[in-house]
Design a protein around this motif. Structure first.
Motif, PDB file in Angstrom:
ATOM      1  N   THR A   1     -13.130  19.869  59.226  1.00 48.32           N
ATOM      2  CA  THR A   1     -11.824  20.196  58.651  1.00 48.32           C
ATOM      3  C   THR A   1     -11.244  19.090  57.778  1.00 48.32           C
ATOM      4  OG1 THR A   1     -10.580  19.318  60.520  1.00 48.32           O
ATOM      5  CG2 THR A   1     -11.230  21.642  60.637  1.00 48.32           C
TER       6      THR A   1
ATOM      7  N   VAL B   1     -11.522  22.064  69.755  1.00 51.53           N
ATOM      8  CA  VAL B   1     -11.560  21.657  68.351  1.00 51.53           C
ATOM      9  C   VAL B   1     -12.312  22.718  67.553  1.00 51.53           C
ATOM     10  CG1 VAL B   1     -11.332  19.170  68.761  1.00 51.53           C
ATOM     11  CG2 VAL B   1     -13.592  20.209  68.798  1.00 51.53           C
ATOM     12  N   GLU B   2     -12.259  22.624  66.226  1.00 52.80           N
ATOM     13  CA  GLU B   2     -12.889  23.620  65.346  1.00 52.80           C
ATOM     14  C   GLU B   2     -14.357  23.852  65.679  1.00 52.80           C
ATOM     15  OE1 GLU B   2     -12.986  26.402  62.257  1.00 52.80           O
ATOM     16  OE2 GLU B   2     -11.224  25.295  62.943  1.00 52.80           O
TER      17      GLU B   2
ATOM     18  N   GLU C   1       0.102  17.943  67.355  1.00 55.92           N
ATOM     19  CA  GLU C   1       0.176  19.099  66.461  1.00 55.92           C
ATOM     20  C   GLU C   1       1.624  19.454  66.237  1.00 55.92           C
ATOM     21  OE1 GLU C   1      -2.288  22.338  67.660  1.00 55.92           O
ATOM     22  OE2 GLU C   1      -3.869  21.006  68.306  1.00 55.92           O
TER      23      GLU C   1
ATOM     24  N   GLN D   1      -7.932  16.943  64.422  1.00 59.18           N
ATOM     25  CA  GLN D   1      -7.869  18.010  65.414  1.00 59.18           C
ATOM     26  C   GLN D   1      -7.902  17.348  66.785  1.00 59.18           C
ATOM     27  OE1 GLN D   1     -11.072  20.968  64.928  1.00 59.18           O
ATOM     28  NE2 GLN D   1     -11.831  19.548  63.399  1.00 59.18           N
TER      29      GLN D   1
END
Length: 135
Positions: free
Chosen positions: A70, A90-91, A134, A74
């Protein structure tokens, strides 16, 4: 019989004097903690520049931060079981196999979408930053 007792005593003495497993595990976990920055990545044993700028941060509380896939921070979690590190939240949640962990160098291996990735990372000078939040 005369040799058996001194041999038994010596064996017990040496096995009880070594560091216990909990101490070794705690030392290993502490060695992993911190920010690690990519110095080289290989995909199927071919050097790739697609992951330049990658970093991984392992916090003492089990939280994990990365910019993998990304290029933005994250936050997730990680668990370490021996040489295996499993990330979540996480992604790209991955399972990493720790090939080597030295004072300032970390070599990880993982599979993603059928490709084998090898990561060589160096410990960042800045230490452990606070976890990203976040918004």
């Amino acid at each position: 019989m005369r040799l058996f007792i001194p041999l038994l005593f010596t064996t017990v003495l040496f096995t009880s004097c070594g560091p216990d497993q909990e101490t070794q595990d705690a030392d290993a976990a502490a060695a992993l903690e911190g920010r690690w920055e990519l110095t080289e990545a290989r995909r199927d044993n071919v050097k790739t520049n697609l992951l330049n700028g990658l970093y991984l941060v392992f916090h003492p509380d089990g939280s994990f931060e990365t910019n993998l896939l990304t290029n933005e921070a994250q936050v997730g979690t990680y668990q370490r079981n021996g040489a295996e590190i499993v990330t979540a939240g996480v992604e790209a949640p991955l399972t990493y196999e720790m090939e080597t962990l030295e004072e300032n160098t970390l070599h990880l291996r993982s599979r993603y979408e059928g490709f084998l990735f090898d990561f060589t990372l160096r410990r960042a000078e800045s230490g452990i930053p606070p976890p990203a939040t976040e918004d």
